[in-house]
Design an enzyme around this catalytic site. Sequence first.
Site, PDB file in Angstrom:
ATOM      1  N   TYR A 132       0.830  -1.199   0.000  1.00 12.26           N
ATOM      2  CA  TYR A 132       0.000   0.000   0.000  1.00 12.26           C
ATOM      3  C   TYR A 132       0.868   1.254   0.000  1.00 12.26           C
ATOM      4  O   TYR A 132       0.694   2.150  -0.831  1.00 12.26           O
ATOM      5  CB  TYR A 132      -0.924  -0.003   1.215  1.00 12.26           C
ATOM      6  CG  TYR A 132      -1.662   1.302   1.408  1.00 12.26           C
ATOM      7  CD1 TYR A 132      -2.614   1.726   0.485  1.00 12.26           C
ATOM      8  CD2 TYR A 132      -1.404   2.125   2.514  1.00 12.26           C
ATOM      9  CE1 TYR A 132      -3.289   2.931   0.656  1.00 12.26           C
ATOM     10  CE2 TYR A 132      -2.074   3.320   2.684  1.00 12.26           C
ATOM     11  CZ  TYR A 132      -3.018   3.716   1.755  1.00 12.26           C
ATOM     12  OH  TYR A 132      -3.678   4.912   1.926  1.00 12.26           O
ATOM     13  N   LYS A 136       1.314   3.968  -3.070  1.00 14.51           N
ATOM     14  CA  LYS A 136       0.979   5.378  -2.862  1.00 14.51           C
ATOM     15  C   LYS A 136       2.170   6.274  -3.205  1.00 14.51           C
ATOM     16  O   LYS A 136       2.012   7.357  -3.795  1.00 14.51           O
ATOM     17  CB  LYS A 136       0.531   5.604  -1.418  1.00 14.51           C
ATOM     18  CG  LYS A 136      -0.920   5.256  -1.139  1.00 14.51           C
ATOM     19  CD  LYS A 136      -1.876   6.163  -1.888  1.00 14.51           C
ATOM     20  CE  LYS A 136      -3.300   6.019  -1.393  1.00 14.51           C
ATOM     21  NZ  LYS A 136      -4.230   6.935  -2.100  1.00 14.51           N
ATOM     22  N   VAL A 199     -12.004  12.288  11.042  1.00 21.65           N
ATOM     23  CA  VAL A 199     -12.533  12.459   9.690  1.00 21.65           C
ATOM     24  C   VAL A 199     -13.163  13.836   9.490  1.00 21.65           C
ATOM     25  O   VAL A 199     -13.080  14.411   8.394  1.00 21.65           O
ATOM     26  CB  VAL A 199     -13.533  11.332   9.349  1.00 21.65           C
ATOM     27  CG1 VAL A 199     -14.804  11.444  10.186  1.00 21.65           C
ATOM     28  CG2 VAL A 199     -13.844  11.305   7.861  1.00 21.65           C
TER      29      VAL A 199
END
Length: 319
Positions: A132, A136, A199
């Site tokens: 991952y 990225k 978030v």
Amino acid sequence: MKLAVLGGSGFVGTKFITLIRQTTAYQIINVDKQSSAVHPDITILANVLDKLALIEQLKGIDVVVLLAAEHRDDVTPVSLYYDVNVQGMRNTLEAMEHNGITRMVFTSSVAIYGLDKHNPDEHAPSDPFNHYGKSKWQAEQVLQAWYEAHTDWNINIIRPTVIFGEGNRGNVFNLLNQIANGRFMMIGKGNNQKSMSYVGNIIAFMAFLIQEKTSGYRVYNYGDTPDLTTNDLVYYTGRILKKQIPTVHIPYWLGMIGGYGFDVLAFIMGRKLNISSVRVKKFCAVTKYNANKAMRSGFVPPYTLEEGLTRMLDEEFAK
């Protein structure tokens, strides 16, 4: 201004679209390979691997927000990380150029730095430890090379730390769920610091970049302060939920053996389990990152870290 969110049916995308739709300043569409449970009326089904579909759906768009990614720890085959995260970036950029779009907000990850680093800022070298993070970083390299040939474009890259919040079912939720329900075992001493992002603050920062940072190429780490240790998380969870949280400590080496055992079990069963050697390693690692640049950008987070934790714990566990 018209925004297109690529990959907006997931956790962060859903929250971001909800925020944007509260204002009349923007029109917004969601382009995702999966429908949106919350915003189906503005969702168009398309995959970032389909460049022709992207070219068609991005007509008339002013800003692209690229969220689409393979991000779980256990994606198989691993080539999917590179297909979606890297080739998806190339397809997006070419579709944008075809439509004359010159502005992008891209969510990368602090995973590009690797684990147990000393509070890296945006200039720290990349050293990803998993596919991952590697994919990225490769996506960022594609974007860097593109900007060198398109210096009139506006690129804003966010490298968030682990994101949590109401409705999330990722690693932070699993950890808090174990703590809140008395099934938590502390692997190691629990003194490792972990940068976290609420978030509500991440989506506000994305909106801030769209509105305020309209030229140039910028990269920002994002994490809310103060950085908490795993012991701090246990303490705050108990205090917010008004519970006495029992904590069993087991040595790191024993936890890793258990993680490898679950890896074998997952392979035999052909299922993805919540415990793995990678997750044990990440749990025990220091994942602290320097986000001073973001906090000096003019952005003011609407929530403190403790407020974010309280909102999530109240929503998910206060019963």
